[in-house]
Motif scaffolding. Structure first.
Motif, PDB file in Angstrom:
ATOM      1  N   VAL A   1      42.666  33.957  -9.027  1.00 16.25           N
ATOM      2  CA  VAL A   1      43.017  34.860  -7.932  1.00 16.25           C
ATOM      3  C   VAL A   1      41.751  35.369  -7.239  1.00 16.25           C
ATOM      4  O   VAL A   1      41.659  35.386  -6.015  1.00 16.25           O
ATOM      5  CB  VAL A   1      43.873  36.039  -8.441  1.00 16.25           C
ATOM      6  N   LEU A   2      40.760  35.762  -8.015  1.00 15.19           N
ATOM      7  CA  LEU A   2      39.529  36.285  -7.430  1.00 15.19           C
ATOM      8  C   LEU A   2      38.740  35.203  -6.711  1.00 15.19           C
ATOM      9  O   LEU A   2      38.129  35.459  -5.673  1.00 15.19           O
ATOM     10  CB  LEU A   2      38.677  36.952  -8.506  1.00 15.19           C
ATOM     11  N   HIS A   3      38.764  34.001  -7.257  1.00 13.70           N
ATOM     12  CA  HIS A   3      38.086  32.880  -6.602  1.00 13.70           C
ATOM     13  C   HIS A   3      38.696  32.633  -5.214  1.00 13.70           C
ATOM     14  O   HIS A   3      37.981  32.275  -4.272  1.00 13.70           O
ATOM     15  CB  HIS A   3      38.174  31.625  -7.467  1.00 13.70           C
TER      16      HIS A   3
ATOM     17  N   VAL B   1      32.699  37.831 -13.754  1.00 14.28           N
ATOM     18  CA  VAL B   1      32.087  37.874 -15.073  1.00 14.28           C
ATOM     19  C   VAL B   1      33.226  38.205 -16.019  1.00 14.28           C
ATOM     20  O   VAL B   1      33.911  39.218 -15.848  1.00 14.28           O
ATOM     21  CB  VAL B   1      30.973  38.947 -15.150  1.00 14.28           C
ATOM     22  N   VAL B   2      33.443  37.343 -16.997  1.00 12.05           N
ATOM     23  CA  VAL B   2      34.592  37.471 -17.887  1.00 12.05           C
ATOM     24  C   VAL B   2      34.143  37.961 -19.253  1.00 12.05           C
ATOM     25  O   VAL B   2      33.188  37.444 -19.829  1.00 12.05           O
ATOM     26  CB  VAL B   2      35.334  36.122 -18.023  1.00 12.05           C
ATOM     27  N   CYS B   3      34.849  38.974 -19.749  1.00  8.56           N
ATOM     28  CA  CYS B   3      34.582  39.524 -21.081  1.00  8.56           C
ATOM     29  C   CYS B   3      35.886  39.555 -21.876  1.00  8.56           C
ATOM     30  O   CYS B   3      36.960  39.775 -21.312  1.00  8.56           O
ATOM     31  CB  CYS B   3      34.020  40.934 -20.981  1.00  8.56           C
TER      32      CYS B   3
ATOM     33  N   HIS C   1      41.704  33.077 -17.061  1.00  9.18           N
ATOM     34  CA  HIS C   1      41.767  32.024 -16.042  1.00  9.18           C
ATOM     35  C   HIS C   1      42.663  32.424 -14.874  1.00  9.18           C
ATOM     36  O   HIS C   1      42.328  32.150 -13.718  1.00  9.18           O
ATOM     37  CB  HIS C   1      42.236  30.707 -16.648  1.00  9.18           C
ATOM     38  N   GLY C   2      43.784  33.071 -15.162  1.00 10.70           N
ATOM     39  CA  GLY C   2      44.668  33.519 -14.093  1.00 10.70           C
ATOM     40  C   GLY C   2      43.966  34.496 -13.154  1.00 10.70           C
ATOM     41  O   GLY C   2      44.084  34.396 -11.930  1.00 10.70           O
TER      42      GLY C   2
ATOM     43  N   VAL D   1      38.177  41.810 -17.805  1.00 13.76           N
ATOM     44  CA  VAL D   1      38.226  42.066 -19.240  1.00 13.76           C
ATOM     45  C   VAL D   1      39.632  41.748 -19.722  1.00 13.76           C
ATOM     46  O   VAL D   1      40.583  42.476 -19.423  1.00 13.76           O
ATOM     47  CB  VAL D   1      37.854  43.526 -19.573  1.00 13.76           C
ATOM     48  N   ALA D   2      39.751  40.646 -20.423  1.00 13.16           N
ATOM     49  CA  ALA D   2      41.042  40.198 -20.958  1.00 13.16           C
ATOM     50  C   ALA D   2      40.788  39.447 -22.257  1.00 13.16           C
ATOM     51  O   ALA D   2      39.822  38.697 -22.358  1.00 13.16           O
ATOM     52  CB  ALA D   2      41.764  39.303 -19.949  1.00 13.16           C
TER      53      ALA D   2
END
Length: 188
Positions: A19-21, A28-30, A14-15, A6-7
Motif C-alpha cells: 500500500v505504501l509503495h 522500514v519494517v520492524c 507485505h500488505g 511495525v507488524a
C-alpha cells in the motif's frame, strides 16, 4: 517519504509495504516494538503504522510513544474489541485507529489523510517559527527603544525612528541595530 511499519507477521508487513509503495513511500519494517524504537533513534519518519499484538507489547504504547516524540502521523490497527478500548486515547494523540478486517483501499485513504495532515502541520510549524522570530525581533527592538529612552532621553517615537533610520542606512535588520544599541547602552 519514509514510513515505519511495525507488524509481527510477514503477511501484514507485505500488505502494508504494498500500500505504501503505491504512494511512493519507502518503508522500514520492524517485527517488534524494541526494534521499532531502535529504528526511531537513527532517523525520522513521515508516518508510522503499528499492528496490535506485537511479540514484546500490545503496540498501543509504542504508537503513543512514536506520536509523542515525532512530528508524524500514524495508524494503529487492531481487532475491534482492542481498538474500541483504546481508540479515544490514541485519537487524542493524533493516531488513526482502524479495526480488522480492513481493505487496502481503507488503508490507502488513511495514509493519504495522514500525508495531508503532515503537510498542514509542516506549514503551521513554519508559520509558527516565522512568528516566533518576529516576536523575538520585537523584543530586541523594544528593549533597544527603552535603552535609548533612558540613555539619550528620546521619546518612544524618536527611538523607533532612530532604529528604523539606522537599519535603512546600514542595510541591516532592525533586530541587528537593536542588538548593537543594547550592547552599547545596556552595558553601561
Amino acid at each position: 517519504m519514509d514510513a515505519l511499519i511495525v507488524a509481527s507477521t510477514q503477511s501484514r508487513q507485505h500488505g502494508l509495504t504494498d500500500v505504501l509503495h503505491h504512494e511512493k513511500i519507502n518503508s522500514v519494517v520492524c517485527s517488534t516494538a524494541a526494534e521499532a524504537r531502535r529504528a526511531l533513534i537513527s532517523r525520522p519518519f513521515d508516518l508510522f503504522v503499528v499492528y496490535s499484538g506485537l511479540p514484546d507489547e500490545q503496540g498501543n504504547e509504542l504508537a503513543i510513544d512514536i506520536a509523542d516524540t515525532n512530528d508524524c502521523g500514524g495508524i494503529y490497527i487492531g481487532n475491534s474489541i482492542n481498538t474500541e478500548q483504546i481508540e479515544e486515547q490514541l485519537n487524542d494523540c493524533g493516531i488513526i485507529t482502524m479495526s480488522l478486517p480492513i481493505t487496502k483501499l481503507q488503508l490507502l485513504e488513511a495514509v493519504r489523510l495522514i500525508l495531508v495532515s503532515n503537510a498542514r502541520v509542516r506549514l503551521l510549524k513554519t508559520k509558527n517559527e516565522q512568528l516566533s522570530a518576529k516576536l523575538e525581533d520585537l523584543k530586541y527592538v523594544s528593549r533597544a527603544k527603552i535603552a535609548l529612552m533612558r540613555s539619550l532621553g528620546l521619546s518612544e517615537e524618536q527611538s523607533h525612528k532612530y532604529i528604523e533610520k539606522r537599519a535603512m542606512e546600514m542595510r541591516v535588520s532592525r533586530r541587528k541595530v537593536a542588538m548593537e544599541i543594547l550592547k552599547t547602552y545596556e552595558a553601561n
